[in-house]
Design a protein around this motif. Structure first.
Motif, PDB file in Angstrom:
ATOM      1  N   MET A 198       0.996  -1.031  -0.210  1.00 43.05           N
ATOM      2  CA  MET A 198       0.077  -0.056  -0.083  1.00 43.05           C
ATOM      3  C   MET A 198       0.846   1.087   0.055  1.00 43.05           C
ATOM      4  O   MET A 198       0.568   2.263  -0.696  1.00 43.05           O
ATOM      5  N   ASN A 202       1.107   3.917  -3.339  1.00 44.70           N
ATOM      6  CA  ASN A 202       0.704   5.374  -2.885  1.00 44.70           C
ATOM      7  C   ASN A 202       1.758   6.236  -2.804  1.00 44.70           C
ATOM      8  O   ASN A 202       1.356   7.548  -2.672  1.00 44.70           O
ATOM      9  N   PRO A 220       0.035   7.202  -9.111  1.00 45.53           N
ATOM     10  CA  PRO A 220      -0.410   8.845  -8.469  1.00 45.53           C
ATOM     11  C   PRO A 220       0.149   9.919  -9.127  1.00 45.53           C
ATOM     12  O   PRO A 220      -0.266  10.739  -9.303  1.00 45.53           O
ATOM     13  N   ILE A 223      -2.301  10.360 -12.231  1.00 46.31           N
ATOM     14  CA  ILE A 223      -3.522  11.138 -12.069  1.00 46.31           C
ATOM     15  C   ILE A 223      -3.197  12.646 -11.597  1.00 46.31           C
ATOM     16  O   ILE A 223      -3.968  13.589 -11.750  1.00 46.31           O
ATOM     17  N   ALA A 224      -2.090  12.916 -11.035  1.00 43.01           N
ATOM     18  CA  ALA A 224      -1.694  14.193 -10.656  1.00 43.01           C
ATOM     19  C   ALA A 224      -1.519  15.078 -11.795  1.00 43.01           C
ATOM     20  O   ALA A 224      -2.029  16.384 -12.037  1.00 43.01           O
ATOM     21  N   LEU A 237     -10.576  12.430 -15.225  1.00 48.28           N
ATOM     22  CA  LEU A 237      -9.979  12.312 -14.049  1.00 48.28           C
ATOM     23  C   LEU A 237     -10.231  11.201 -12.941  1.00 48.28           C
ATOM     24  O   LEU A 237      -9.505  10.644 -12.432  1.00 48.28           O
ATOM     25  N   MET A 238     -11.590  11.352 -12.927  1.00 56.98           N
ATOM     26  CA  MET A 238     -11.807  10.092 -11.896  1.00 56.98           C
ATOM     27  C   MET A 238     -11.746   8.725 -12.565  1.00 56.98           C
ATOM     28  O   MET A 238     -11.656   8.112 -11.672  1.00 56.98           O
ATOM     29  N   VAL A 241      -8.376   8.297 -11.679  1.00 54.02           N
ATOM     30  CA  VAL A 241      -8.321   7.770 -10.015  1.00 54.02           C
ATOM     31  C   VAL A 241      -8.754   6.585  -9.554  1.00 54.02           C
ATOM     32  O   VAL A 241      -8.172   5.817  -8.747  1.00 54.02           O
ATOM     33  N   CYS A 244      -6.259   4.020 -10.451  1.00 51.75           N
ATOM     34  CA  CYS A 244      -5.277   4.127  -9.222  1.00 51.75           C
ATOM     35  C   CYS A 244      -5.823   3.443  -8.096  1.00 51.75           C
ATOM     36  O   CYS A 244      -4.858   2.929  -7.189  1.00 51.75           O
ATOM     37  N   SER A 245      -7.063   3.288  -7.691  1.00 53.61           N
ATOM     38  CA  SER A 245      -7.579   2.982  -6.654  1.00 53.61           C
ATOM     39  C   SER A 245      -7.840   1.339  -6.610  1.00 53.61           C
ATOM     40  O   SER A 245      -7.880   0.789  -5.662  1.00 53.61           O
ATOM     41  N   THR A 248      -5.475  -0.828  -4.765  1.00 50.86           N
ATOM     42  CA  THR A 248      -5.598  -0.979  -3.326  1.00 50.86           C
ATOM     43  C   THR A 248      -6.924  -1.073  -2.701  1.00 50.86           C
ATOM     44  O   THR A 248      -6.990  -1.741  -1.459  1.00 50.86           O
ATOM     45  N   MET A 249      -7.938  -1.159  -3.375  1.00 46.48           N
ATOM     46  CA  MET A 249      -9.328  -1.404  -2.836  1.00 46.48           C
ATOM     47  C   MET A 249      -9.335  -2.862  -2.894  1.00 46.48           C
ATOM     48  O   MET A 249      -9.787  -3.652  -1.837  1.00 46.48           O
TER      49      MET A 249
ATOM     50  N   ALA B 119      -8.052   2.938   1.901  1.00 42.04           N
ATOM     51  CA  ALA B 119      -7.870   2.166   0.783  1.00 42.04           C
ATOM     52  C   ALA B 119      -7.400   3.209  -0.615  1.00 42.04           C
ATOM     53  O   ALA B 119      -6.936   2.763  -1.346  1.00 42.04           O
ATOM     54  N   SER B 121      -5.257   6.418  -2.204  1.00 42.52           N
ATOM     55  CA  SER B 121      -3.821   6.702  -2.157  1.00 42.52           C
ATOM     56  C   SER B 121      -4.244   8.392  -1.727  1.00 42.52           C
ATOM     57  O   SER B 121      -5.174   8.881  -1.712  1.00 42.52           O
ATOM     58  N   VAL B 123      -2.919  11.028  -3.197  1.00 43.18           N
ATOM     59  CA  VAL B 123      -3.339  11.860  -4.470  1.00 43.18           C
ATOM     60  C   VAL B 123      -4.484  11.522  -4.719  1.00 43.18           C
ATOM     61  O   VAL B 123      -5.275  12.555  -5.031  1.00 43.18           O
ATOM     62  N   LEU B 127      -7.467  14.397  -5.025  1.00 38.51           N
ATOM     63  CA  LEU B 127      -7.987  14.982  -6.525  1.00 38.51           C
ATOM     64  C   LEU B 127      -9.748  14.872  -6.209  1.00 38.51           C
ATOM     65  O   LEU B 127     -10.590  15.409  -6.769  1.00 38.51           O
ATOM     66  N   ASN B 240      -1.838  18.479  -4.561  1.00 40.81           N
ATOM     67  CA  ASN B 240      -2.900  18.231  -5.314  1.00 40.81           C
ATOM     68  C   ASN B 240      -4.086  18.731  -5.100  1.00 40.81           C
ATOM     69  O   ASN B 240      -5.105  18.788  -5.983  1.00 40.81           O
TER      70      ASN B 240
END
Lengths: 268, 298
Positions: A198, A202, A220, A223-224, A237-238, A241, A244-245, A248-249, B119, B121, B123, B127, B240
């Motif tokens: 994790m 991240n 990360p 998406i930045a 954008l979402m 995200v 990216c998630s 980890t989810m 869960a 990140s 960043v 956002l 961010n």
């Protein structure tokens, strides 16, 4: 049957749960909507996922960054739990006064914030030619007092007597670690592995310093970048995200217990 | 312990040293050596290719305390710390206390929900909150349709509300994280203690203050120190969520140091190192307090 005196507790928990979950639910719906719909306040799933996906793929190196993030995070996780578990094992099961003193010194590294070492480490990495490589990414994060301490504390439950038995049976010192310690400590490895993965996935400040080549960028960072443009497409954008998630989810839902243990680490 | 100590022979002792060498060497090379380098660099000045000693040597430190922007970043960081950390920890204890009730149904479900923000990140959630609080974002849609706002408000474009959004976002991300520590701590408390308190007629409020809080004291101190440590190094959110803006009104120390070393402007490793050494001293003081408190508990 719900007890009446618990009703305020339930109401409080429902409100907090809603606030905790809603931003993530919204992120997922936004990934399927156009930026105009998102701005209008649409909070149900739409039909523009494919469109957002093709825009995301056109503008960003999505699969490359996902691959980088996986590679770096897995490498860091495997090397870190190996190096730190060896150290925790050595500190606890072979301990003597000199090693205990050394351990106390190593703990001081907890005081050193990443922002204070990033300039010297950047110079070091560029001198060694490690910029934009997995080594540059993970070397500063492999050995942490947190993980060493976690393995050291948990090694207390490792039965010392079977080490003697194993030696009499002719197992080498490393054989004891490899064949007996690692299987017995499975739970600690799982918790340490989850938390390290994790953290690696991240990580943002250090990768931004050391992984400057777009080919080496992580999720990360990707998406930045998406959000840094002049006009932001919120659907795209979402969706970024969301990508990216996802890893980890998945780790969170499948290994929640290990994740919680990893967070609390050596605290018992 | 004694028995084990005696049974260790020279061969085993050497094996022990070999085991802990990789981790030890890495910590020395990747933490201790760089922090000394940072101290040395903090007395130097000029572009990174031809740095020379500053005159006077402590010039970067003098400059730091006269730098209004750095002082503002220190102020911002402490503002986040003073407002966010206490609210978060109280909320986290409260949630842990509620979730530790034996009679509560759907415990696992609620715990998962509250824990879920961990869960994502840093960043990612920055956002998400940036988008939610955008001028054309969902928060504005809700508040205007409820009639609370007459027209869309630029939350991230005003210093006060931008800081508030950062604090709200931090609360959202970290409350569940801290709750995990308290849940683990509460599981160490015998349930019979609570039963006894209930039989004695103690109110939930009194039980909370007279039983839960004292027994969780070590955990509370630890989470407190950890949260301060994390806040002192805040970076991802500042970069961010608000990009430090508007007009640097939400910038944090780490963000400002980054801007001075790897940002778009002229890199000044000497000055950035001095500021980063200042952060190191703050964190070190904190860790020293932590060890002191940790030593004296029980």
């Amino acid at each position: 049957m719900v007890q009446r005196r618990l009703i305020p507790s339930y109401i409080f928990l429902i409100i907090v749960s809603f606030i905790s979950v809603f931003p993530l639910y919204w992120m997922m719906t936004a990934a399927t909507n156009t930026t105009v719909d998102v701005a209008r306040g649409k909070i149900i799933f739409g039909s523009h996922l494919a469109e957002n996906m093709s825009k995301l793929l056109a503008g960003q190196n999505l699969w490359g960054s996902m691959g980088n993030s996986f590679l770096y995070s897995l490498a860091q996780t495997l090397v870190a739990i190996f190096v730190c578990s060896l150290a925790g094992y050595g500190f606890e099961l072979y301990h003597d006064n000199a090693k205990d003193r050394l351990f106390a010194i190593l703990l001081l590294a907890m005081m050193v914030p990443g922002v204070a070492t990033m300039i010297p480490l950047f110079k070091m990495m560029s001198k060694m030619g490690f910029l934009n490589t997995v080594w540059g990414f993970m070397l500063p994060a492999i050995s942490t007092p947190f993980l060493i301490m976690m393995f050291r504390q948990n090694s207390r439950s490792f039965p010392v007597d079977i080490m003697e038995a194993a030696r009499i049976d002719g197992l080498s010192e490393f054989g004891i670690y490899w064949r007996m310690y690692m299987p017995v400590m499975k739970a600690t490895y799982a918790a340490a592995g989850v938390i390290t993965f994790m953290n690696a996935w991240n990580a943002y400040l250090w990768p931004r310093v050391v992984m400057t080549d777009p080919k080496a960028q992580t999720m990360p960072m990707l998406i930045a970048n998406l959000a840094a443009g002049y006009s932001v497409d919120y659907g795209v954008l979402m969706l970024g995200v969301l990508f990216c998630s996802i890893p980890t989810m998945i780790v969170f839902f499948v290994l929640q217990k290990q994740f919680a243990e990893g967070i609390t680490g050596s605290v018992k | 312990m004694n028995k084990k100590g005696k049974s260790i022979g020279a061969k085993q002792r050497r094996a022990g040293w070999i085991y802990l060498m990789p981790a030890t060497i890495l910590l020395f090379v990747m933490s201790f050596y760089p922090i000394i380098q940072a101290l040395i660099t903090s007395f130097r000045t000029g572009p990174s290719s031809r740095m020379k000693w500053a005159t006077p040597v402590y010039w970067n430190y003098t400059r730091m305390f006269q730098d209004k922007l750095f002082m503002r970043s220190v102020g911002n960081t402490f503002l986040y710390l003073l407002i966010q950390v206490p609210i978060m920890l109280i909320l986290a204890i409260l949630l842990a206390q509620i979730l530790n009730n034996k009679d509560l149904k759907f415990k696992g479900f609620f715990r998962t929900c509250v824990f879920l923000p961990c869960a994502t990140s840093l960043v990612s959630y920055s956002l998400i909150f940036k988008s939610l609080f955008a001028t054309q974002g969902l928060m504005n849609s809700i508040l205007t349709s409820l009639g609370i706002l007459k027209e869309n408000y630029n939350f991230l474009g005003n210093p006060g509300s931008a800081k508030a959004v950062i604090i709200i976002a931090l609360l959202w991300r970290w409350t569940g994280y801290n709750m995990v520590f308290y849940l683990a701590g509460l599981q160490g408390i015998e349930y019979s203690v609570y039963e006894a308190a209930k039989i004695d007629g103690a109110s939930p409020w009194r039980t909370f203050w007279d039983i839960t809080v004292p027994l969780l004291r070590p955990t509370i101190i630890m989470t407190f120190i950890m949260s301060i440590n994390g806040t002192l190094q805040l970076f991802d959110e500042s970069v961010n969520l608000t990009s430090g803006g508007p007009a640097n009104s939400t910038i944090t120390m780490s963000h400002y140091i980054y801007n001075n070393s790897f940002g778009q402007g002229v890199a000044n490793f000497g000055y950035a190192s001095a500021m980063s050494f200042f952060v190191f001293i703050l964190v070190a003081i904190l860790a020293a307090i932590n060890m002191k408190v940790g030593d004296t508990r029980d």
